[in-house]
Design an enzyme around this catalytic site. Structure first.
Site, short mmCIF file in Angstrom:
data_model
loop_
_atom_site.label_atom_id
_atom_site.label_comp_id
_atom_site.label_asym_id
_atom_site.label_seq_id
_atom_site.Cartn_x
_atom_site.Cartn_y
_atom_site.Cartn_z
N HIS A 114 0.86 -1.18 0.00
CA HIS A 114 0.00 0.00 0.00
C HIS A 114 0.90 1.23 0.00
O HIS A 114 2.03 1.21 0.49
CB HIS A 114 -0.87 -0.05 1.27
CG HIS A 114 -1.97 0.95 1.33
ND1 HIS A 114 -1.74 2.27 1.67
CD2 HIS A 114 -3.31 0.83 1.14
CE1 HIS A 114 -2.89 2.92 1.68
NE2 HIS A 114 -3.86 2.08 1.35
N ASP A 191 3.05 -4.67 7.88
CA ASP A 191 1.78 -3.93 7.79
C ASP A 191 0.66 -4.95 7.92
O ASP A 191 0.39 -5.72 6.99
CB ASP A 191 1.73 -3.19 6.45
CG ASP A 191 0.37 -2.57 6.15
OD1 ASP A 191 -0.56 -2.74 6.97
OD2 ASP A 191 0.23 -1.92 5.10
N GLN A 194 -4.60 -5.48 6.86
CA GLN A 194 -5.57 -6.37 6.22
C GLN A 194 -5.56 -7.78 6.81
O GLN A 194 -6.23 -8.67 6.28
CB GLN A 194 -5.28 -6.45 4.71
CG GLN A 194 -5.40 -5.13 3.99
CD GLN A 194 -6.81 -4.59 3.97
OE1 GLN A 194 -7.78 -5.35 4.08
NE2 GLN A 194 -6.95 -3.28 3.82
N LYS A 217 -10.50 -1.18 10.40
CA LYS A 217 -10.60 -2.34 9.51
C LYS A 217 -10.90 -3.62 10.30
O LYS A 217 -10.96 -4.70 9.72
CB LYS A 217 -9.30 -2.50 8.72
CG LYS A 217 -9.04 -1.34 7.76
CD LYS A 217 -7.76 -1.55 6.96
CE LYS A 217 -7.38 -0.31 6.15
NZ LYS A 217 -8.32 -0.01 5.08
N CYS A 355 -4.80 2.51 -3.68
CA CYS A 355 -3.54 2.99 -3.09
C CYS A 355 -2.41 1.98 -3.31
O CYS A 355 -1.53 1.81 -2.47
CB CYS A 355 -3.69 3.30 -1.61
SG CYS A 355 -4.72 4.75 -1.28
#
Length: 397
Positions: A114, A191, A194, A217, A355
């Site tokens: 991202h 990261d 997700q 999220k 993104c």
């Protein structure tokens, strides 16, 4: 209903919400927690002597301990509250870069990151005179681990990679990526934006040095996130921002910084949103993380099969190990056209480059339509998406 917004009507159709990779909807207990805080407990934390301040502080720090358990960190000192994944990564890139990046150094990132895990590192490299190196991925959306190993040299200072691609759905082998980085004495940031809503995450089992994610999220409010950092490395980093709370003593000649994790939490935090994060974690644990993962895996298989009925559909991201994300195009139609027509039928999907412009460049496309799933997504939602695509397909020719 447990998720009130899902009762919404959109253009006289029931809402079919398939934009969960962008943000998840909130269960009633999260909404109630926010309301309760502002109705009965609103106060600044850590510095007040009165009852509201003490109670709000205890509730806030209780969530820190809850997050510690949720991702199996060794200490609550390793849990830093931020506004979200973007701020978490910027914090690490800025502070790590100031301490450890110098001219000629290199930062490894993956080709499926991202923008929030690319741009902060570019900014840090620009300040230091360092450079990015990129892990390539296959047409299916699988990282090339042999190419990754070949990127390391004496100039490598840190690796940054996502746990799950927000566009391709690929679940990356983060433990193996970490082991390779550590074999070169290089730290790694994951990261996890997700990942945390879709699977159990154990930062000690992964072995990573930093793990970043957002509350919104994972069924929590917007405006809150987490930066996990191993205590040994966090203690070496300078503060990201200056102000209240992150100090011990201030004079015009010198400032002494606070202990972990408060050194990285300057200013008044979003207390209500942090409490909402705690309520969201409670909700997820009540559902069962394994149950959520099994449910979404079933939806992914079912949706992949059913969507093949749509004439001219093309999938992007077909890795064997995926989370509940499907990116696709219908023939040569622009994704915005598909998304707009679906919206008129009550179906919310994401369109564009998500993104991740380097991914789109890799495939030579302007963007995709993305359907992404959550614990409340049903097979009926998938059927509605497929029926809508079959209905609009003749308009796209």
């Amino acid at each position: 209903m447990e998720f009130p917004i899902l009762d919404t009507q959109v253009y006289n159709h029931r809402l079919v919400y398939l934009d969960n990779a962008a943000t998840t909807q909130k269960p009633q207990q999260v909404i109630d927690t926010l309301c309760q805080y502002y109705c009965t407990l609103n106060s600044n934390i850590h510095r007040g002597a009165h009852h509201l301040a003490a109670e709000a502080t205890e509730r806030y720090e209780e969530v820190r301990r809850k997050v510690q358990g949720f991702i199996n960190a060794r200490s609550s000192n390793e849990i830093v509250f931020t506004r979200g994944t973007t701020e978490s990564i910027n914090l690490v890139a800025s502070s790590f870069g100031r301490r450890f990046l110098h001219a000629g150094d290199e930062v490894i990132v993956s080709g499926m990151e991202h923008h929030s895990d690319i741009v902060p590192w570019q900014l840090a490299c620009e300040l230091a005179g360092a450079s990015l190196r990129v892990i390539p991925f296959s047409d299916e959306g699988v990282l090339d681990l042999e190419a990754y190993k070949a990127l390391f040299n004496e100039h490598t200072r840190i690796v940054a990679c996502n746990h799950v691609s927000n566009t391709l759905g690929t679940v990356n082998p983060v433990r193996e990526l970490t082991e390779i980085a550590h074999s070169h004495n290089v730290p790694i940031l994951i990261d996890g934006a997700q990942a945390v809503a879709h699977m159990a995450v154990d930062v000690q089992q992964i072995g990573c040095d930093f793990y970043c994610f957002s509350g919104h999220k994972m069924y929590a409010p917007m405006g809150v996130g987490v930066m996990y950092g191993r205590e040994e490395i966090l203690s070496q980093l300078p503060p990201y921002q200056g102000g209240g709370e992150m100090i011990k003593d201030v004079t015009f000649e010198r400032t002494t910084y606070n202990e972990l994790p408060f050194r990285f939490e300057a200013g008044t935090p979003s207390v209500g949103d942090v409490l909402g994060l705690g309520a969201a974690i409670d909700w997820m644990l009540a559902q069962g993380l394994d149950s959520i993962s099994v449910h979404e895996d079933d939806l992914l298989r079912y949706a992949t099969e059913q969507l093949q009925q749509v004439p001219g559909i093309r999938f992007f991201g077909t890795a064997p190990h995926k989370a509940g994300v499907i990116s696709f195009l219908v023939g040569h139609s622009h994704p915005y056209d598909v998304g707009t027509l679906l919206d008129k039928l009550g179906i919310a999907v994401r369109t564009g480059h998500h993104c991740t412009q380097p991914i789109m460049d890799r495939y030579g496309i302007p963007g995709t339509v993305r359907a992404s799933f959550a614990a409340y997504t049903t097979r009926d939602d998938i059927d509605a998406l497929v029926a809508a695509l079959l209905r609009i397909a003749p308009m796209l020719e």
